[in-house]
Motif scaffolding. Structure first.
Motif, PDB file in Angstrom:
ATOM      1  N   TRP A  20       3.904  65.645-145.543  1.00 13.50           N
ATOM      2  CA  TRP A  20       5.322  66.242-145.718  1.00 13.50           C
ATOM      3  C   TRP A  20       6.177  65.511-146.455  1.00 13.50           C
ATOM      4  O   TRP A  20       7.369  66.051-146.782  1.00 13.50           O
ATOM      5  CB  TRP A  20       5.705  65.547-144.462  1.00 13.50           C
ATOM      6  CG  TRP A  20       7.425  66.345-143.839  1.00 13.50           C
ATOM      7  CD1 TRP A  20       7.340  67.035-143.010  1.00 13.50           C
ATOM      8  CD2 TRP A  20       8.571  65.202-143.508  1.00 13.50           C
ATOM      9  NE1 TRP A  20       8.658  67.036-142.045  1.00 13.50           N
ATOM     10  CE2 TRP A  20       9.440  66.442-142.310  1.00 13.50           C
ATOM     11  CE3 TRP A  20       8.283  64.498-143.611  1.00 13.50           C
ATOM     12  CZ2 TRP A  20      10.586  66.246-142.865  1.00 13.50           C
ATOM     13  CZ3 TRP A  20       9.463  64.413-143.727  1.00 13.50           C
ATOM     14  CH2 TRP A  20      10.711  65.159-142.930  1.00 13.50           C
ATOM     15  N   ASN A  23       6.384  67.469-150.158  1.00 15.52           N
ATOM     16  CA  ASN A  23       7.210  68.382-150.624  1.00 15.52           C
ATOM     17  C   ASN A  23       8.229  68.792-150.923  1.00 15.52           C
ATOM     18  O   ASN A  23       9.279  67.761-150.883  1.00 15.52           O
ATOM     19  CB  ASN A  23       7.617  69.029-149.170  1.00 15.52           C
ATOM     20  CG  ASN A  23       8.064  70.695-148.828  1.00 15.52           C
ATOM     21  OD1 ASN A  23       9.236  71.317-149.777  1.00 15.52           O
ATOM     22  ND2 ASN A  23       7.834  71.794-148.430  1.00 15.52           N
ATOM     23  N   PRO A  24       9.019  69.516-151.975  1.00 13.18           N
ATOM     24  CA  PRO A  24       9.953  68.762-153.214  1.00 13.18           C
ATOM     25  C   PRO A  24      11.171  69.035-152.203  1.00 13.18           C
ATOM     26  O   PRO A  24      12.550  68.052-152.465  1.00 13.18           O
ATOM     27  CB  PRO A  24       9.888  70.109-153.751  1.00 13.18           C
ATOM     28  CG  PRO A  24       8.741  70.514-154.052  1.00 13.18           C
ATOM     29  CD  PRO A  24       8.159  70.921-152.618  1.00 13.18           C
ATOM     30  N   TRP A  25      11.203  69.967-151.327  1.00  7.47           N
ATOM     31  CA  TRP A  25      13.056  70.431-150.849  1.00  7.47           C
ATOM     32  C   TRP A  25      12.932  69.023-149.805  1.00  7.47           C
ATOM     33  O   TRP A  25      13.846  68.359-149.426  1.00  7.47           O
ATOM     34  CB  TRP A  25      12.635  71.360-150.268  1.00  7.47           C
ATOM     35  CG  TRP A  25      13.288  72.869-150.898  1.00  7.47           C
ATOM     36  CD1 TRP A  25      12.409  73.522-151.425  1.00  7.47           C
ATOM     37  CD2 TRP A  25      13.549  73.369-151.611  1.00  7.47           C
ATOM     38  NE1 TRP A  25      12.590  74.693-152.491  1.00  7.47           N
ATOM     39  CE2 TRP A  25      13.970  73.846-153.672  1.00  7.47           C
ATOM     40  CE3 TRP A  25      15.909  72.156-151.919  1.00  7.47           C
ATOM     41  CZ2 TRP A  25      14.797  74.654-152.824  1.00  7.47           C
ATOM     42  CZ3 TRP A  25      16.416  72.952-152.287  1.00  7.47           C
ATOM     43  CH2 TRP A  25      15.878  74.134-153.048  1.00  7.47           C
ATOM     44  N   ARG A  26      12.149  68.769-149.003  1.00  7.16           N
ATOM     45  CA  ARG A  26      12.152  67.924-148.311  1.00  7.16           C
ATOM     46  C   ARG A  26      12.307  66.616-148.834  1.00  7.16           C
ATOM     47  O   ARG A  26      12.936  65.627-148.348  1.00  7.16           O
ATOM     48  CB  ARG A  26      10.574  67.818-146.679  1.00  7.16           C
ATOM     49  CG  ARG A  26      10.744  68.782-146.465  1.00  7.16           C
ATOM     50  CD  ARG A  26       9.536  68.488-145.650  1.00  7.16           C
ATOM     51  NE  ARG A  26       9.456  69.818-144.064  1.00  7.16           N
ATOM     52  CZ  ARG A  26       8.066  70.426-144.708  1.00  7.16           C
ATOM     53  NH1 ARG A  26       7.079  69.904-144.960  1.00  7.16           N
ATOM     54  NH2 ARG A  26       7.737  71.415-143.474  1.00  7.16           N
ATOM     55  N   ARG A  27      11.622  66.151-149.543  1.00  5.44           N
ATOM     56  CA  ARG A  27      12.040  65.256-151.052  1.00  5.44           C
ATOM     57  C   ARG A  27      13.437  65.115-151.217  1.00  5.44           C
ATOM     58  O   ARG A  27      14.226  63.968-150.878  1.00  5.44           O
ATOM     59  CB  ARG A  27      11.090  64.506-151.378  1.00  5.44           C
ATOM     60  CG  ARG A  27      11.049  63.737-152.849  1.00  5.44           C
ATOM     61  CD  ARG A  27      10.119  63.627-153.567  1.00  5.44           C
ATOM     62  NE  ARG A  27      10.035  62.344-154.325  1.00  5.44           N
ATOM     63  CZ  ARG A  27       9.039  61.163-154.348  1.00  5.44           C
ATOM     64  NH1 ARG A  27       8.233  61.525-153.722  1.00  5.44           N
ATOM     65  NH2 ARG A  27       8.866  60.434-155.108  1.00  5.44           N
ATOM     66  N   ILE A  28      13.355  65.429-151.525  1.00 12.63           N
ATOM     67  CA  ILE A  28      14.985  65.504-152.498  1.00 12.63           C
ATOM     68  C   ILE A  28      16.392  65.585-150.995  1.00 12.63           C
ATOM     69  O   ILE A  28      17.053  64.540-150.896  1.00 12.63           O
ATOM     70  CB  ILE A  28      15.809  67.558-152.708  1.00 12.63           C
ATOM     71  CG1 ILE A  28      14.567  67.188-154.249  1.00 12.63           C
ATOM     72  CG2 ILE A  28      17.078  67.354-153.266  1.00 12.63           C
ATOM     73  CD1 ILE A  28      14.896  68.046-155.154  1.00 12.63           C
ATOM     74  N   SER A  29      15.956  65.880-149.694  1.00 10.13           N
ATOM     75  CA  SER A  29      16.911  65.950-148.918  1.00 10.13           C
ATOM     76  C   SER A  29      16.754  64.881-147.823  1.00 10.13           C
ATOM     77  O   SER A  29      17.891  64.183-147.260  1.00 10.13           O
ATOM     78  CB  SER A  29      16.499  67.068-147.493  1.00 10.13           C
ATOM     79  OG  SER A  29      15.356  66.705-146.974  1.00 10.13           O
TER      80      SER A  29
END
Length: 110
Positions: A20, A23-29
């Motif tokens: 989970w 995922n690059p977008w989750r990591r950035i968020s």
């Protein structure tokens, strides 16, 4: 270790959490949330400690100590070691905290 149900459950949870987070977008968020939480933490600590004016020195020393520990954790690693998620999260929290304290100092100075 034996392959018990609890051990299997824990390994499955850790594996899914890693997938989970990758995922690059989750990591950035999550990193942005960490930065904003550091900003909130800095303003909350500054206003709470400044309210009584008795804990100013202790709180300032504690904040400097935690900032230096975060620096030691982040900058004593190699470039690849800095890409670990929890290390980046601590660094973003530290950046938000420091920025918030600078902003509070500018507000008090004006």
């Amino acid at each position: 270790m034996q392959n018990t149900r609890l051990n299997t459950l824990f390994n499955t949870i850790v594996r899914r959490l890693e997938q989970w987070i990758f995922n690059p977008w989750r990591r950035i968020s999550i990193l942005i949330i960490s930065l904003l939480f550091g900003f909130f933490l800095g303003s909350a600590v500054a206003t709470t400690a400044g309210q009584t004016a008795e804990w100013d020195i202790v709180v300032a020393g504690t904040l400097v100590l935690t900032t230096e520990i975060a620096n030691r954790i982040f900058y004593n690693r190699s470039v690849m070691g800095r890409q670990i998620f929890w290390v980046q999260s601590i660094n973003y929290l530290k950046i938000g905290l420091t920025y918030s304290l600078f902003l509070e100092a500018f507000k008090l100075g004006s």
